[in-house]
Design a protein around this motif. Structure first.
Motif, PDB file in Angstrom:
ATOM      1  N   ASP A   1       0.880  -1.172   0.000  1.00  0.00           N
ATOM      2  CA  ASP A   1       0.000   0.000   0.000  1.00  0.00           C
ATOM      3  C   ASP A   1       0.923   1.229   0.000  1.00  0.00           C
ATOM      4  N   PHE A   2       1.239   1.728  -1.190  1.00  0.00           N
ATOM      5  CA  PHE A   2       2.246   2.779  -1.294  1.00  0.00           C
ATOM      6  C   PHE A   2       1.778   4.094  -0.668  1.00  0.00           C
ATOM      7  N   ALA A   3       0.489   4.403  -0.765  1.00  0.00           N
ATOM      8  CA  ALA A   3      -0.012   5.633  -0.142  1.00  0.00           C
ATOM      9  C   ALA A   3       0.172   5.570   1.369  1.00  0.00           C
ATOM     10  N   ARG A   4      -0.159   4.450   1.970  1.00  0.00           N
ATOM     11  CA  ARG A   4       0.030   4.284   3.413  1.00  0.00           C
ATOM     12  C   ARG A   4       1.509   4.311   3.778  1.00  0.00           C
ATOM     13  N   LEU A   5       2.339   3.656   2.948  1.00  0.00           N
ATOM     14  CA  LEU A   5       3.774   3.631   3.203  1.00  0.00           C
ATOM     15  C   LEU A   5       4.340   5.048   3.260  1.00  0.00           C
ATOM     16  N   ARG A   6       3.936   5.891   2.303  1.00  0.00           N
ATOM     17  CA  ARG A   6       4.447   7.261   2.277  1.00  0.00           C
ATOM     18  C   ARG A   6       4.019   8.049   3.513  1.00  0.00           C
ATOM     19  N   ARG A   7       2.832   7.774   4.028  1.00  0.00           N
ATOM     20  CA  ARG A   7       2.306   8.527   5.178  1.00  0.00           C
ATOM     21  C   ARG A   7       2.816   7.998   6.518  1.00  0.00           C
ATOM     22  N   GLU A   8       2.910   6.667   6.642  1.00  0.00           N
ATOM     23  CA  GLU A   8       3.005   6.070   7.969  1.00  0.00           C
ATOM     24  C   GLU A   8       4.239   5.219   8.210  1.00  0.00           C
ATOM     25  N   SER A   9       5.127   5.083   7.254  1.00  0.00           N
ATOM     26  CA  SER A   9       6.269   4.177   7.449  1.00  0.00           C
ATOM     27  C   SER A   9       7.032   4.510   8.726  1.00  0.00           C
ATOM     28  N   PRO A  10       7.264   3.518   9.588  1.00  0.00           N
ATOM     29  CA  PRO A  10       8.065   3.754  10.791  1.00  0.00           C
ATOM     30  C   PRO A  10       9.557   3.751  10.509  1.00  0.00           C
ATOM     31  N   VAL A  11       9.913   3.476   9.253  1.00  0.00           N
ATOM     32  CA  VAL A  11      11.314   3.391   8.844  1.00  0.00           C
ATOM     33  C   VAL A  11      11.574   4.460   7.780  1.00  0.00           C
ATOM     34  N   GLN A  12      12.655   5.203   7.916  1.00  0.00           N
ATOM     35  CA  GLN A  12      13.045   6.135   6.860  1.00  0.00           C
ATOM     36  C   GLN A  12      13.628   5.342   5.690  1.00  0.00           C
TER      37      GLN A  12
ATOM     38  N   ILE B   1      17.559   9.774  -5.593  1.00  0.00           N
ATOM     39  CA  ILE B   1      17.228   9.089  -4.354  1.00  0.00           C
ATOM     40  C   ILE B   1      15.790   9.451  -3.965  1.00  0.00           C
ATOM     41  N   PHE B   2      14.938   8.446  -3.922  1.00  0.00           N
ATOM     42  CA  PHE B   2      13.547   8.634  -3.518  1.00  0.00           C
ATOM     43  C   PHE B   2      13.448   8.435  -2.008  1.00  0.00           C
ATOM     44  N   HIS B   3      13.027   9.487  -1.298  1.00  0.00           N
ATOM     45  CA  HIS B   3      12.834   9.383   0.139  1.00  0.00           C
ATOM     46  C   HIS B   3      11.445   8.814   0.425  1.00  0.00           C
ATOM     47  N   THR B   4      11.183   8.518   1.691  1.00  0.00           N
ATOM     48  CA  THR B   4       9.955   7.823   2.079  1.00  0.00           C
ATOM     49  C   THR B   4       8.709   8.441   1.456  1.00  0.00           C
ATOM     50  N   GLY B   5       8.572   9.748   1.561  1.00  0.00           N
ATOM     51  CA  GLY B   5       7.370  10.422   1.074  1.00  0.00           C
ATOM     52  C   GLY B   5       7.257  10.481  -0.427  1.00  0.00           C
ATOM     53  N   GLU B   6       8.280  10.018  -1.159  1.00  0.00           N
ATOM     54  CA  GLU B   6       8.273  10.045  -2.621  1.00  0.00           C
ATOM     55  C   GLU B   6       8.154   8.653  -3.238  1.00  0.00           C
ATOM     56  N   ILE B   7       8.124   7.633  -2.409  1.00  0.00           N
ATOM     57  CA  ILE B   7       8.220   6.271  -2.941  1.00  0.00           C
ATOM     58  C   ILE B   7       6.876   5.797  -3.474  1.00  0.00           C
ATOM     59  N   THR B   8       6.894   5.441  -4.742  1.00  0.00           N
ATOM     60  CA  THR B   8       5.724   4.926  -5.448  1.00  0.00           C
ATOM     61  C   THR B   8       6.081   3.570  -6.056  1.00  0.00           C
ATOM     62  N   LEU B   9       5.074   2.924  -6.615  1.00  0.00           N
ATOM     63  CA  LEU B   9       5.327   1.685  -7.344  1.00  0.00           C
ATOM     64  C   LEU B   9       6.341   1.912  -8.454  1.00  0.00           C
ATOM     65  N   GLU B  10       6.200   3.012  -9.209  1.00  0.00           N
ATOM     66  CA  GLU B  10       7.117   3.284 -10.315  1.00  0.00           C
ATOM     67  C   GLU B  10       8.545   3.491  -9.823  1.00  0.00           C
ATOM     68  N   ALA B  11       8.701   4.109  -8.659  1.00  0.00           N
ATOM     69  CA  ALA B  11      10.046   4.337  -8.131  1.00  0.00           C
ATOM     70  C   ALA B  11      10.744   3.011  -7.831  1.00  0.00           C
ATOM     71  N   VAL B  12      10.013   2.065  -7.252  1.00  0.00           N
ATOM     72  CA  VAL B  12      10.625   0.767  -6.943  1.00  0.00           C
ATOM     73  C   VAL B  12      10.916  -0.004  -8.232  1.00  0.00           C
ATOM     74  N   LEU B  13       9.990   0.046  -9.190  1.00  0.00           N
ATOM     75  CA  LEU B  13      10.230  -0.629 -10.471  1.00  0.00           C
ATOM     76  C   LEU B  13      11.419  -0.010 -11.195  1.00  0.00           C
ATOM     77  N   ALA B  14      11.585   1.311 -11.078  1.00  0.00           N
ATOM     78  CA  ALA B  14      12.746   1.962 -11.693  1.00  0.00           C
ATOM     79  C   ALA B  14      14.027   1.492 -11.030  1.00  0.00           C
ATOM     80  N   SER B  15      14.006   1.391  -9.713  1.00  0.00           N
ATOM     81  CA  SER B  15      15.192   0.960  -8.991  1.00  0.00           C
ATOM     82  C   SER B  15      15.616  -0.445  -9.379  1.00  0.00           C
TER      83      SER B  15
END
Length: 321
Positions: free
Chosen positions: A122-133, A148-162
Protein backbone atom coordinates in the motif's frame (compact mmCIF):
# COMPACT_ATOMS: atom_id res chain seq x y z
CA UNK A 1 13.73 -7.19 28.97
CA UNK A 2 16.56 -5.39 27.19
CA UNK A 3 15.52 -2.43 25.01
CA UNK A 4 15.38 -3.08 21.28
CA UNK A 5 18.59 -2.18 19.48
CA UNK A 6 18.20 0.33 16.64
CA UNK A 7 20.24 -0.05 13.45
CA UNK A 8 20.35 1.36 9.93
CA UNK A 9 20.60 -0.89 6.89
CA UNK A 10 22.06 -0.32 3.43
CA UNK A 11 20.94 -3.09 1.07
CA UNK A 12 22.77 -3.67 -2.19
CA UNK A 13 21.00 -4.94 -5.30
CA UNK A 14 21.69 -8.33 -6.83
CA UNK A 15 18.60 -9.92 -8.34
CA UNK A 16 17.81 -13.32 -6.85
CA UNK A 17 20.69 -12.86 -4.40
CA UNK A 18 18.33 -10.49 -2.60
CA UNK A 19 16.93 -13.64 -0.98
CA UNK A 20 20.13 -13.71 1.10
CA UNK A 21 19.14 -10.28 2.44
CA UNK A 22 15.59 -11.53 3.07
CA UNK A 23 17.02 -14.30 5.27
CA UNK A 24 19.22 -11.83 7.13
CA UNK A 25 16.25 -9.49 7.72
CA UNK A 26 14.22 -12.43 9.00
CA UNK A 27 16.92 -13.15 11.59
CA UNK A 28 17.04 -9.48 12.63
CA UNK A 29 13.26 -9.40 13.07
CA UNK A 30 13.33 -12.59 15.16
CA UNK A 31 15.94 -10.97 17.41
CA UNK A 32 13.83 -7.85 17.92
CA UNK A 33 16.06 -5.35 16.12
CA UNK A 34 14.53 -1.99 15.20
CA UNK A 35 15.28 -0.26 11.91
CA UNK A 36 15.59 3.51 11.92
CA UNK A 37 16.49 3.86 8.25
CA UNK A 38 17.01 1.60 5.24
CA UNK A 39 18.53 2.46 1.89
CA UNK A 40 18.33 0.13 -1.06
CA UNK A 41 18.81 -0.39 -4.76
CA UNK A 42 17.09 -2.95 -7.00
CA UNK A 43 16.44 -6.11 -4.95
CA UNK A 44 17.57 -4.13 -1.90
CA UNK A 45 14.87 -1.57 -2.62
CA UNK A 46 12.24 -4.31 -2.89
CA UNK A 47 13.28 -5.82 0.44
CA UNK A 48 13.27 -2.35 2.04
CA UNK A 49 9.76 -1.35 0.95
CA UNK A 50 8.26 -4.76 1.74
CA UNK A 51 9.74 -4.64 5.24
CA UNK A 52 8.71 -1.03 5.89
CA UNK A 53 5.17 -1.60 4.55
CA UNK A 54 4.76 -4.68 6.73
CA UNK A 55 5.83 -2.72 9.80
CA UNK A 56 3.19 -0.07 9.10
CA UNK A 57 0.47 -2.68 9.48
CA UNK A 58 1.85 -5.21 11.95
CA UNK A 59 4.67 -6.45 14.15
CA UNK A 60 7.94 -8.25 13.44
CA UNK A 61 6.22 -11.61 12.94
CA UNK A 62 3.93 -10.04 10.36
CA UNK A 63 6.97 -8.55 8.58
CA UNK A 64 8.68 -11.96 8.51
CA UNK A 65 5.58 -13.57 7.01
CA UNK A 66 5.20 -10.83 4.42
CA UNK A 67 8.82 -10.98 3.27
CA UNK A 68 8.50 -14.74 2.81
CA UNK A 69 5.21 -14.40 0.93
CA UNK A 70 6.55 -11.74 -1.43
CA UNK A 71 9.64 -13.77 -2.30
CA UNK A 72 7.44 -16.82 -2.93
CA UNK A 73 5.26 -14.74 -5.26
CA UNK A 74 8.31 -13.41 -7.07
CA UNK A 75 9.53 -16.97 -7.59
CA UNK A 76 6.12 -18.05 -8.89
CA UNK A 77 5.92 -15.00 -11.17
CA UNK A 78 9.18 -15.87 -12.95
CA UNK A 79 8.94 -19.59 -13.74
CA UNK A 80 11.58 -21.10 -16.02
CA UNK A 81 9.05 -21.29 -18.85
CA UNK A 82 7.72 -17.78 -18.20
CA UNK A 83 7.55 -14.97 -20.72
CA UNK A 84 10.86 -13.35 -19.78
CA UNK A 85 12.80 -16.12 -18.06
CA UNK A 86 13.98 -18.04 -21.13
CA UNK A 87 15.17 -15.08 -23.23
CA UNK A 88 16.69 -13.50 -20.12
CA UNK A 89 18.62 -16.67 -19.35
CA UNK A 90 19.78 -16.95 -22.96
CA UNK A 91 20.91 -13.35 -22.96
CA UNK A 92 22.81 -13.87 -19.73
CA UNK A 93 24.60 -16.86 -21.23
CA UNK A 94 25.35 -15.01 -24.47
CA UNK A 95 23.41 -17.63 -26.45
CA UNK A 96 21.31 -15.18 -28.40
CA UNK A 97 22.95 -14.78 -31.82
CA UNK A 98 22.16 -11.04 -31.94
CA UNK A 99 21.84 -8.87 -28.83
CA UNK A 100 18.26 -7.67 -28.54
CA UNK A 101 17.01 -4.38 -27.12
CA UNK A 102 14.37 -4.51 -24.35
CA UNK A 103 11.82 -3.27 -26.88
CA UNK A 104 12.38 -6.39 -29.01
CA UNK A 105 13.07 -8.79 -26.15
CA UNK A 106 9.99 -7.65 -24.20
CA UNK A 107 7.84 -5.62 -26.62
CA UNK A 108 4.81 -5.44 -24.31
CA UNK A 109 6.80 -4.20 -21.31
CA UNK A 110 5.72 -7.16 -19.19
CA UNK A 111 7.01 -7.04 -15.62
CA UNK A 112 5.64 -9.63 -13.18
CA UNK A 113 7.24 -7.71 -10.30
CA UNK A 114 4.71 -4.93 -10.89
CA UNK A 115 1.80 -7.29 -10.16
CA UNK A 116 3.46 -8.63 -6.99
CA UNK A 117 4.14 -5.16 -5.61
CA UNK A 118 0.67 -3.88 -6.50
CA UNK A 119 -0.85 -6.79 -4.59
CA UNK A 120 1.37 -6.51 -1.54
CA UNK A 121 2.31 -2.86 -0.97
CA UNK A 122 0.00 0.00 0.00
CA UNK A 123 2.25 2.78 -1.29
CA UNK A 124 -0.01 5.63 -0.14
CA UNK A 125 0.03 4.28 3.41
CA UNK A 126 3.77 3.63 3.20
CA UNK A 127 4.45 7.26 2.28
CA UNK A 128 2.31 8.53 5.18
CA UNK A 129 3.00 6.07 7.97
CA UNK A 130 6.27 4.18 7.45
CA UNK A 131 8.07 3.75 10.79
CA UNK A 132 11.31 3.39 8.84
CA UNK A 133 13.04 6.13 6.86
CA UNK A 134 13.58 4.90 3.30
CA UNK A 135 16.11 5.92 0.64
CA UNK A 136 15.66 4.16 -2.72
CA UNK A 137 17.94 4.80 -5.69
CA UNK A 138 17.34 4.75 -9.44
CA UNK A 139 19.69 5.78 -12.27
CA UNK A 140 18.68 8.54 -14.67
CA UNK A 141 19.17 7.33 -18.23
CA UNK A 142 20.10 10.75 -19.62
CA UNK A 143 23.21 11.30 -17.51
CA UNK A 144 23.74 8.29 -15.24
CA UNK A 145 23.13 10.30 -12.08
CA UNK A 146 21.36 8.82 -9.09
CA UNK A 147 17.95 9.93 -7.97
CA UNK A 148 17.23 9.09 -4.35
CA UNK A 149 13.55 8.63 -3.52
CA UNK A 150 12.83 9.38 0.14
CA UNK A 151 9.95 7.82 2.08
CA UNK A 152 7.37 10.42 1.07
CA UNK A 153 8.27 10.04 -2.62
CA UNK A 154 8.22 6.27 -2.94
CA UNK A 155 5.72 4.93 -5.45
CA UNK A 156 5.33 1.68 -7.34
CA UNK A 157 7.12 3.28 -10.31
CA UNK A 158 10.05 4.34 -8.13
CA UNK A 159 10.62 0.77 -6.94
CA UNK A 160 10.23 -0.63 -10.47
CA UNK A 161 12.75 1.96 -11.69
CA UNK A 162 15.19 0.96 -8.99
CA UNK A 163 14.93 -2.66 -10.16
CA UNK A 164 14.83 -2.00 -13.93
CA UNK A 165 17.47 -4.09 -15.73
CA UNK A 166 18.28 -2.12 -18.91
CA UNK A 167 19.19 -5.23 -20.92
CA UNK A 168 15.80 -6.84 -20.25
CA UNK A 169 13.28 -4.12 -19.42
CA UNK A 170 12.24 -0.81 -20.87
CA UNK A 171 13.20 2.24 -18.83
CA UNK A 172 10.67 3.45 -16.25
CA UNK A 173 9.49 7.04 -16.70
CA UNK A 174 8.99 9.24 -13.63
CA UNK A 175 8.28 12.99 -13.82
CA UNK A 176 9.28 13.03 -17.48
CA UNK A 177 12.66 11.34 -16.94
CA UNK A 178 13.62 7.75 -17.77
CA UNK A 179 15.28 5.57 -15.12
CA UNK A 180 17.19 2.30 -14.93
CA UNK A 181 18.40 0.11 -12.09
CA UNK A 182 19.68 2.06 -9.08
CA UNK A 183 22.66 -0.27 -8.79
CA UNK A 184 24.49 1.63 -11.52
CA UNK A 185 24.63 4.91 -9.57
CA UNK A 186 23.99 4.35 -5.83
CA UNK A 187 24.15 0.70 -4.82
CA UNK A 188 22.83 1.51 -2.25
CA UNK A 189 22.78 5.16 -1.07
CA UNK A 190 24.96 5.62 2.01
CA UNK A 191 25.62 9.28 2.80
CA UNK A 192 21.99 10.40 2.67
CA UNK A 193 21.09 7.56 5.03
CA UNK A 194 23.87 8.53 7.46
CA UNK A 195 23.01 12.24 7.44
CA UNK A 196 19.31 11.63 8.14
CA UNK A 197 19.60 9.07 10.96
CA UNK A 198 21.03 8.67 14.46
CA UNK A 199 21.39 4.92 15.08
CA UNK A 200 24.97 4.07 16.11
CA UNK A 201 25.21 1.00 13.87
CA UNK A 202 25.06 0.88 10.07
CA UNK A 203 25.04 -2.52 8.38
CA UNK A 204 25.84 -2.71 4.66
CA UNK A 205 24.65 -5.97 3.04
CA UNK A 206 26.71 -6.51 -0.11
CA UNK A 207 25.51 -8.92 -2.78
CA UNK A 208 27.80 -8.21 -5.75
CA UNK A 209 31.06 -6.99 -4.18
CA UNK A 210 33.77 -9.14 -5.83
CA UNK A 211 35.96 -11.40 -3.74
CA UNK A 212 39.75 -11.26 -4.16
CA UNK A 213 40.73 -12.81 -7.49
CA UNK A 214 42.04 -16.37 -7.53
CA UNK A 215 43.71 -15.84 -10.90
CA UNK A 216 40.89 -17.55 -12.83
CA UNK A 217 40.96 -16.38 -16.45
CA UNK A 218 37.94 -18.06 -18.05
CA UNK A 219 36.01 -15.59 -20.17
CA UNK A 220 32.73 -16.02 -18.29
CA UNK A 221 34.34 -15.39 -14.92
CA UNK A 222 36.14 -12.33 -16.25
CA UNK A 223 32.85 -10.99 -17.60
CA UNK A 224 31.09 -11.63 -14.27
CA UNK A 225 33.90 -9.95 -12.37
CA UNK A 226 33.68 -6.87 -14.57
CA UNK A 227 29.91 -6.70 -14.01
CA UNK A 228 30.43 -6.99 -10.26
CA UNK A 229 33.03 -4.20 -10.37
CA UNK A 230 30.57 -1.95 -12.20
CA UNK A 231 27.76 -2.63 -9.71
CA UNK A 232 29.99 -2.28 -6.64
CA UNK A 233 31.92 0.85 -7.69
CA UNK A 234 29.21 3.32 -6.52
CA UNK A 235 29.06 1.65 -3.11
CA UNK A 236 32.84 1.63 -2.73
CA UNK A 237 33.03 5.33 -3.59
CA UNK A 238 30.45 6.19 -0.92
CA UNK A 239 32.15 3.99 1.68
CA UNK A 240 35.51 5.60 0.91
CA UNK A 241 33.93 9.03 1.39
CA UNK A 242 32.30 7.94 4.65
CA UNK A 243 35.52 6.51 6.05
CA UNK A 244 37.51 9.62 5.03
CA UNK A 245 35.00 11.87 6.79
CA UNK A 246 35.06 9.67 9.88
CA UNK A 247 38.86 9.87 10.05
CA UNK A 248 38.78 13.67 9.73
CA UNK A 249 36.09 14.08 12.39
CA UNK A 250 37.88 11.77 14.83
CA UNK A 251 41.14 13.63 14.25
CA UNK A 252 39.50 17.06 14.70
CA UNK A 253 37.87 16.88 18.11
CA UNK A 254 36.96 20.56 17.85
CA UNK A 255 34.36 19.82 15.20
CA UNK A 256 31.02 20.12 17.04
CA UNK A 257 28.40 19.84 14.30
CA UNK A 258 25.69 17.19 14.52
CA UNK A 259 27.21 15.41 11.53
CA UNK A 260 30.69 15.41 13.11
CA UNK A 261 29.30 13.80 16.29
CA UNK A 262 27.35 11.33 14.15
CA UNK A 263 30.40 10.30 12.13
CA UNK A 264 32.62 9.90 15.19
CA UNK A 265 30.14 7.56 16.87
CA UNK A 266 29.01 5.58 13.82
CA UNK A 267 29.99 1.91 13.70
CA UNK A 268 30.12 0.52 10.16
CA UNK A 269 29.42 -3.18 9.60
CA UNK A 270 29.74 -5.02 6.28
CA UNK A 271 28.42 -8.45 5.31
CA UNK A 272 29.37 -9.82 1.89
CA UNK A 273 27.05 -12.48 0.54
CA UNK A 274 29.66 -13.53 -2.03
CA UNK A 275 32.05 -14.53 0.74
CA UNK A 276 29.49 -16.98 2.11
CA UNK A 277 27.83 -18.15 -1.11
CA UNK A 278 30.67 -18.67 -3.58
CA UNK A 279 31.59 -22.20 -2.57
CA UNK A 280 28.35 -23.65 -1.26
CA UNK A 281 25.59 -22.12 -3.34
CA UNK A 282 26.92 -20.12 -6.24
CA UNK A 283 25.69 -16.71 -7.27
CA UNK A 284 23.23 -16.83 -10.14
CA UNK A 285 21.31 -13.57 -9.86
CA UNK A 286 18.75 -14.77 -12.43
CA UNK A 287 17.82 -18.04 -10.70
CA UNK A 288 14.48 -17.46 -8.95
CA UNK A 289 13.79 -21.15 -8.34
CA UNK A 290 12.17 -21.44 -4.91
CA UNK A 291 14.59 -24.10 -3.68
CA UNK A 292 17.56 -21.88 -4.50
CA UNK A 293 15.91 -18.82 -2.94
CA UNK A 294 15.34 -20.77 0.27
CA UNK A 295 18.98 -21.85 0.36
CA UNK A 296 20.04 -18.24 -0.06
CA UNK A 297 17.65 -17.11 2.69
CA UNK A 298 18.85 -19.81 5.08
CA UNK A 299 22.44 -18.73 4.51
CA UNK A 300 21.52 -15.08 5.09
CA UNK A 301 19.73 -16.05 8.30
CA UNK A 302 22.76 -17.91 9.65
CA UNK A 303 25.12 -15.05 8.84
CA UNK A 304 22.69 -12.53 10.35
CA UNK A 305 22.49 -14.50 13.60
CA UNK A 306 26.28 -14.71 13.80
CA UNK A 307 26.60 -10.97 13.18
CA UNK A 308 24.11 -10.10 15.92
CA UNK A 309 25.74 -12.45 18.46
CA UNK A 310 29.22 -11.14 17.77
CA UNK A 311 29.81 -7.82 15.94
CA UNK A 312 26.56 -6.10 16.91
CA UNK A 313 26.58 -7.42 20.48
CA UNK A 314 29.98 -5.84 21.17
CA UNK A 315 29.61 -2.23 22.27
CA UNK A 316 32.96 -0.42 22.56
CA UNK A 317 33.59 2.02 25.41
CA UNK A 318 32.21 5.50 24.72
CA UNK A 319 34.76 7.83 23.20
CA UNK A 320 35.73 10.91 25.19
CA UNK A 321 34.06 14.13 23.98
Amino acid sequence: MKPARSVCLALQGGGALGAFTWGLLDACLRDGLRFEGISGASAGAVNAVVLADALTEGDADHAREKLSRVWRKVSNAFPLSGTLAVPAALAALDLLPIPLSPTRLNPFGLNPLRDVLEQEIDFARLRRESPVQLFISATRVDDGRARIFHTGEITLEAVLASACLPQLQQAVEIDGAAYWDGGYSANPPIMELVRATRSPDLLVVELTTPLPSNGESRAKLIEKRLRDFALSAPLQRELDTLEDLQRMCRADRAARSRLAHRLRALRLHRISAQAHLAAAIGSNALDLNWTELMRLAESGGRIGEHWMRNDLAFVPPAASP
